[in-house]
Design an enzyme around this catalytic site. Structure first.
Site, PDB file in Angstrom:
ATOM      1  N   ALA A  17      69.172  82.192 -38.239  1.00 52.90           N
ATOM      2  CA  ALA A  17      69.338  82.188 -40.169  1.00 52.90           C
ATOM      3  C   ALA A  17      71.033  82.624 -40.777  1.00 52.90           C
ATOM      4  O   ALA A  17      70.448  81.843 -41.656  1.00 52.90           O
ATOM      5  CB  ALA A  17      68.758  84.219 -40.572  1.00 52.90           C
ATOM      6  N   SER A  40      80.006  85.680 -33.717  1.00 52.96           N
ATOM      7  CA  SER A  40      80.440  86.468 -32.521  1.00 52.96           C
ATOM      8  C   SER A  40      79.841  85.405 -31.326  1.00 52.96           C
ATOM      9  O   SER A  40      78.628  86.140 -30.699  1.00 52.96           O
ATOM     10  CB  SER A  40      80.828  87.983 -32.060  1.00 52.96           C
ATOM     11  OG  SER A  40      81.226  88.156 -30.120  1.00 52.96           O
ATOM     12  N   ALA A  51      59.365  76.900 -32.017  1.00 51.73           N
ATOM     13  CA  ALA A  51      57.652  76.229 -33.122  1.00 51.73           C
ATOM     14  C   ALA A  51      58.236  76.688 -34.735  1.00 51.73           C
ATOM     15  O   ALA A  51      58.689  78.214 -35.165  1.00 51.73           O
ATOM     16  CB  ALA A  51      57.287  77.217 -32.286  1.00 51.73           C
ATOM     17  N   LYS A  79      54.526  69.934 -34.066  1.00 44.94           N
ATOM     18  CA  LYS A  79      53.597  70.892 -33.387  1.00 44.94           C
ATOM     19  C   LYS A  79      52.478  70.618 -34.321  1.00 44.94           C
ATOM     20  O   LYS A  79      52.909  70.744 -35.774  1.00 44.94           O
ATOM     21  CB  LYS A  79      53.916  72.160 -34.065  1.00 44.94           C
ATOM     22  CG  LYS A  79      53.231  73.198 -33.598  1.00 44.94           C
ATOM     23  CD  LYS A  79      54.136  74.286 -33.791  1.00 44.94           C
ATOM     24  CE  LYS A  79      52.934  75.294 -33.944  1.00 44.94           C
ATOM     25  NZ  LYS A  79      54.054  76.666 -34.392  1.00 44.94           N
ATOM     26  N   LEU A 328      66.343  88.340 -38.940  1.00 42.22           N
ATOM     27  CA  LEU A 328      65.922  89.434 -37.772  1.00 42.22           C
ATOM     28  C   LEU A 328      66.616  90.448 -37.849  1.00 42.22           C
ATOM     29  O   LEU A 328      65.744  91.903 -38.356  1.00 42.22           O
ATOM     30  CB  LEU A 328      66.154  89.194 -36.211  1.00 42.22           C
ATOM     31  CG  LEU A 328      65.592  87.508 -35.500  1.00 42.22           C
ATOM     32  CD1 LEU A 328      66.109  88.169 -33.803  1.00 42.22           C
ATOM     33  CD2 LEU A 328      63.892  88.200 -35.410  1.00 42.22           C
TER      34      LEU A 328
HETATM   35  C1  LIG Z   1      60.397  86.663 -28.269  1.00 40.76           C
HETATM   36  C2  LIG Z   1      60.441  85.778 -30.126  1.00 40.76           C
HETATM   37  C3  LIG Z   1      60.343  84.877 -30.209  1.00 40.76           C
HETATM   38  C4  LIG Z   1      60.516  84.228 -30.975  1.00 40.76           C
HETATM   39  N1  LIG Z   1      60.208  83.242 -31.886  1.00 40.76           N
HETATM   40  C5  LIG Z   1      60.004  82.132 -32.630  1.00 40.76           C
HETATM   41  C6  LIG Z   1      59.120  80.921 -32.772  1.00 40.76           C
HETATM   42  O1  LIG Z   1      58.453  80.241 -32.123  1.00 40.76           O
HETATM   43  N2  LIG Z   1      59.211  80.785 -34.803  1.00 40.76           N
HETATM   44  C7  LIG Z   1      59.730  81.454 -35.338  1.00 40.76           C
HETATM   45  O2  LIG Z   1      60.238  81.027 -36.089  1.00 40.76           O
HETATM   46  N3  LIG Z   1      60.356  82.625 -34.911  1.00 40.76           N
HETATM   47  C8  LIG Z   1      60.655  82.858 -33.842  1.00 40.76           C
HETATM   48  N4  LIG Z   1      61.101  84.031 -33.407  1.00 40.76           N
HETATM   49  C9  LIG Z   1      62.102  84.265 -34.586  1.00 40.76           C
HETATM   50  C10 LIG Z   1      63.153  83.758 -34.589  1.00 40.76           C
HETATM   51  O3  LIG Z   1      64.414  84.283 -33.184  1.00 40.76           O
HETATM   52  C11 LIG Z   1      64.217  84.034 -35.880  1.00 40.76           C
HETATM   53  O4  LIG Z   1      63.919  84.038 -36.517  1.00 40.76           O
HETATM   54  C12 LIG Z   1      65.549  82.847 -35.178  1.00 40.76           C
HETATM   55  O5  LIG Z   1      66.302  82.983 -34.213  1.00 40.76           O
HETATM   56  C13 LIG Z   1      66.770  83.516 -36.184  1.00 40.76           C
HETATM   57  O6  LIG Z   1      67.221  84.813 -35.579  1.00 40.76           O
HETATM   58  P1  LIG Z   1      68.804  85.222 -36.402  1.00 40.76           P
HETATM   59  O7  LIG Z   1      69.415  85.106 -36.189  1.00 40.76           O
HETATM   60  O8  LIG Z   1      68.454  86.500 -36.971  1.00 40.76           O
HETATM   61  O9  LIG Z   1      69.568  86.180 -35.093  1.00 40.76           O
HETATM   62  P2  LIG Z   1      70.245  86.061 -34.375  1.00 40.76           P
HETATM   63  O10 LIG Z   1      69.340  85.002 -33.277  1.00 40.76           O
HETATM   64  O11 LIG Z   1      70.423  87.200 -33.044  1.00 40.76           O
HETATM   65  O12 LIG Z   1      71.486  85.553 -34.404  1.00 40.76           O
HETATM   66  C14 LIG Z   1      72.631  86.891 -34.545  1.00 40.76           C
HETATM   67  C15 LIG Z   1      73.755  86.445 -34.810  1.00 40.76           C
HETATM   68  O13 LIG Z   1      74.501  87.656 -35.690  1.00 40.76           O
HETATM   69  C16 LIG Z   1      75.879  88.096 -34.239  1.00 40.76           C
HETATM   70  N5  LIG Z   1      76.461  89.043 -35.056  1.00 40.76           N
HETATM   71  C17 LIG Z   1      75.349  90.077 -34.543  1.00 40.76           C
HETATM   72  N6  LIG Z   1      76.459  91.604 -34.510  1.00 40.76           N
HETATM   73  C18 LIG Z   1      77.067  90.452 -34.337  1.00 40.76           C
HETATM   74  C19 LIG Z   1      79.087  91.420 -34.697  1.00 40.76           C
HETATM   75  N7  LIG Z   1      78.882  92.282 -34.933  1.00 40.76           N
HETATM   76  N8  LIG Z   1      79.932  90.786 -35.480  1.00 40.76           N
HETATM   77  C20 LIG Z   1      79.842  89.350 -35.795  1.00 40.76           C
HETATM   78  N9  LIG Z   1      78.484  88.734 -35.289  1.00 40.76           N
HETATM   79  C21 LIG Z   1      77.413  89.464 -34.903  1.00 40.76           C
HETATM   80  C22 LIG Z   1      75.801  86.965 -32.898  1.00 40.76           C
HETATM   81  O14 LIG Z   1      76.609  86.440 -32.413  1.00 40.76           O
HETATM   82  C23 LIG Z   1      74.418  85.954 -33.951  1.00 40.76           C
HETATM   83  O15 LIG Z   1      75.521  84.601 -34.243  1.00 40.76           O
HETATM   84  C24 LIG Z   1      61.187  84.336 -32.747  1.00 40.76           C
HETATM   85  C25 LIG Z   1      62.229  85.345 -31.963  1.00 40.76           C
HETATM   86  C26 LIG Z   1      61.363  86.594 -30.439  1.00 40.76           C
HETATM   87  C27 LIG Z   1      61.962  88.053 -30.276  1.00 40.76           C
END
Ligand SMILES: Cc1cc2nc3c(=O)[nH]c(=O)nc-3n(C[C@H](O)[C@H](O)[C@H](O)COP(=O)(O)OP(=O)(O)OC[C@H]3O[C@@H](n4cnc5c(N)ncnc54)[C@H](O)[C@@H]3O)c2cc1C
Length: 495
Positions: A17, A40, A51, A79, A328
């Site tokens: 994200a 971090s 996917a 896919k 997320l």
């Molecule tokens: C089991 C599972 C399967 C999935 N499969 C799919 C799929 O097939 N297709 C799909 O579209 N989506 C899928 N998703 C969703 C997908 O994983 C997320 O949309 C995507 O990875 C984005 O995650 P994010 O960047 O929001 O969070 P994260 O990857 O958790 O990134 C969070 C970031 O914030 C940072 N951070 C957090 N707290 C702090 C802090 N205090 N200080 C500094 N940095 C911090 C972390 O270091 C990291 O860089 C799945 C999710 C799950 C749980």
């Protein structure tokens, strides 16, 4: 509201994200904004999310990303849809593909003609009339413009983050490594003024994008935005995930295999497979889920399965004060239909269209929140459908899914389809008629009647139409290369 001009955007979090946000902002408004991303290494990223759905092509097109470069960098594969196994009942299998099924006419969609054909003994499955679905079954693919073959990607999530980081840094994004320890709010307005890192460094901004994953450090921990919980409709709340060596060439399908207390995904990349179990902790322990996953592996595990806990639902306001929660941090619908990365891109495009360059106006915030809420609720309904419309009664988990209450919006759509074969989709809905019909029919909801427009075709004409359509699909498929061969030529992995 706060009429301060927006010059400095701070993105908290560097997962998929965060880097998608950095890429979008620098590409579209990079000359007018200072974009800083904080991530971090100590926390890392979630490491799953491999996917996608076809909207990813449009997102990359907007960013000007070269497809071959992208696919090589992320160990990418194609896919064409999702293979749903054991969902209706054990041993059953259907595919939700990205393609169009048959041909419709102005008064009614293809399912009406198919239903009339069934009545006349032309009993080919609904999916036989869809090019993408048949190509997926045969394991074939080529990029084709005439006819267009609709597709998406499987990709390495970590590599995708690195790819977008390079892309965004080239366009001017500044990255800071560090842990956010404190979010400083303005005493009068409650707006975020700055983020304080463990190192003591303070990063000020005008607009903040919360991409900190399930922690939601800004939107929830600091602004207490609130969360609407959907676990009464989506019973899974846990996952175990790993990666395994590939034992066969990659198929152009994500596999979603229903198990006793949830389901397992298998996402084939060029040289490995991402796999994991999504389950309900009410019915299965983490240890049992880990063991089930290990027992089901076909190759060698790369690492011990890691446990991920989640709560399906949505942040009450995606945009609250001067903070927008993306990914997320903004909510989560379990990954059955691979929709989260789509929701990230959609919210980012929405933000670009409403971008408050001259200061935050409440009308912009309200419009963003209204659109984002409508979109995620419709995605939710589509995912709930898969769990609810099942004939499985073999475990307490599936008995719960069959009998659980479902959203009224879904219930009325299912009733209309079952009773009349009709389905209507709003202009903004992600999943179109073809997706709904493939999944409803796949999950055993076969309409009791069809639209009389199907009677306009005489019996012979209908037979010629249906048989001819199927034959034309098979004719195209014989000419397509195998998916594995396509990848070797088009985008051999650099990983
Ligand atoms: C089991 C599972 C399967 C999935 N499969 C799919 C799929 O097939 N297709 C799909 O579209 N989506 C899928 N998703 C969703 C997908 O994983 C997320 O949309 C995507 O990875 C984005 O995650 P994010 O960047 O929001 O969070 P994260 O990857 O958790 O990134 C969070 C970031 O914030 C940072 N951070 C957090 N707290 C702090 C802090 N205090 N200080 C500094 N940095 C911090 C972390 O270091 C990291 O860089 C799945 C999710 C799950 C749980």
């Amino acid at each position: 509201m706060n009429k301060q001009t927006i010059n400095r955007v701070v993105i908290a979090g560097g997962g998929t994200a965060g880097w998608m946000a950095a890429a979008t902002l620098t590409k579209s408004l990079g000359t007018q904004l200072e974009v800083t991303l904080i991530e971090s290494d100590e926390i890392g990223t979630i490491g799953v999310g491999e996917a996608t759905i076809p909207t990813m092509l449009s997102f990359h097109h907007l960013l000007g990303i070269d497809e071959q470069e992208f696919m090589k960098a992320v160990n990418g594969s194609i896919k064409l849809g999702i293979s749903f196994e054991n969902w209706l009942e054990r041993g059953d299998k259907y595919i939700h593909s990205f393609g169009k099924t048959g041909k419709e006419c102005w008064a009614g969609e293809f399912q009406h003609f198919w239903l009339k054909g069934l009545e006349q003994g032309i009993d080919a499955p609904f999916g036989d009339y869809c090019l993408e679905l048949q190509a997926a079954k045969e394991g074939k693919f080529a990029i084709s413009k005439d006819p267009w073959i609709n597709y998406a990607y499987h990709m390495d999530a970590t590599a995708y983050g690195k790819f977008l980081r390079k892309f965004s840094e080239k366009l001017g994004a500044k990255r800071i490594e560090g842990m956010i320890e404190k979010v400083n709010l303005n005493i009068d307005t409650g707006f975020i003024e700055s983020l304080q890192l463990k190192s003591g460094q303070i990063i000020e901004g005008d607009l903040f994008i919360d991409c900190t994953g399930f922690r939601s450090v800004l939107s929830e921990q600091a602004l207490h935005t609130g969360y609407e919980d959907w676990s009464n409709w989506l019973p899974c709340d846990s996952a175990v995930a790993t990666q395994e060596t590939a034992v066969a060439p990659p198929i152009p399908l994500t596999r979603a295999i229903a198990l006793d207390h949830g389901w397992q995904w298998k996402i084939p990349l060029q040289n490995r497979v991402g796999t994991g179990l999504v389950y309900s902790s009410r019915y299965q322990s983490d240890d049992n889920a880990k063991q089930t996953l290990l027992d089901n592996l076909e190759g060698e595990a790369f690492f011990d399965p890691k446990v991920i806990k989640f709560r399906t639902g949505r942040r009450l306001k995606g945009w609250n004060k001067n903070c927008i929660a993306i990914g997320l941090a903004g909510g989560f619908i379990e990954p059955l239909e691979s929709t989260t990365i789509f929701l990230i891109s959609s919210n980012l495009i929405r933000l670009m269209r409403l971008f408050p360059i001259n200061g935050i106006e409440q009308v912009l915030v309200d419009e963003f929140n209204k659109q984002a809420k409508a979109e995620i609720e419709l995605v939710r309904d589509f995912v709930v459908l898969h769990f609810h419309a099942t004939r499985r009664t073999d475990t307490a988990f599936w008995r719960h899914c069959r009998t659980m209450p479902i959203p009224d919006s879904l219930s009325s759509r299912l009733d209309l389809f079952l009773e009349t074969g009709r389905i209507f989709i709003g202009a903004e809905e992600l999943f179109r008629v073809d997706s709904w019909t493939q999944v409803m029919i796949g999950q055993g909801i076969v309409p009791k009647q069809y639209h009389p427009v199907a009677n306009l075709m005489g019996d012979d004409e209908l037979r010629r139409f249906l048989n001819g359509y199927r034959a034309s699909i098979q004719n195209i498929i014989t000419k397509l290369p195998m998916h594995g061969d396509f990848l070797k030529h088009y985008c051999p992995t650099e990983i």
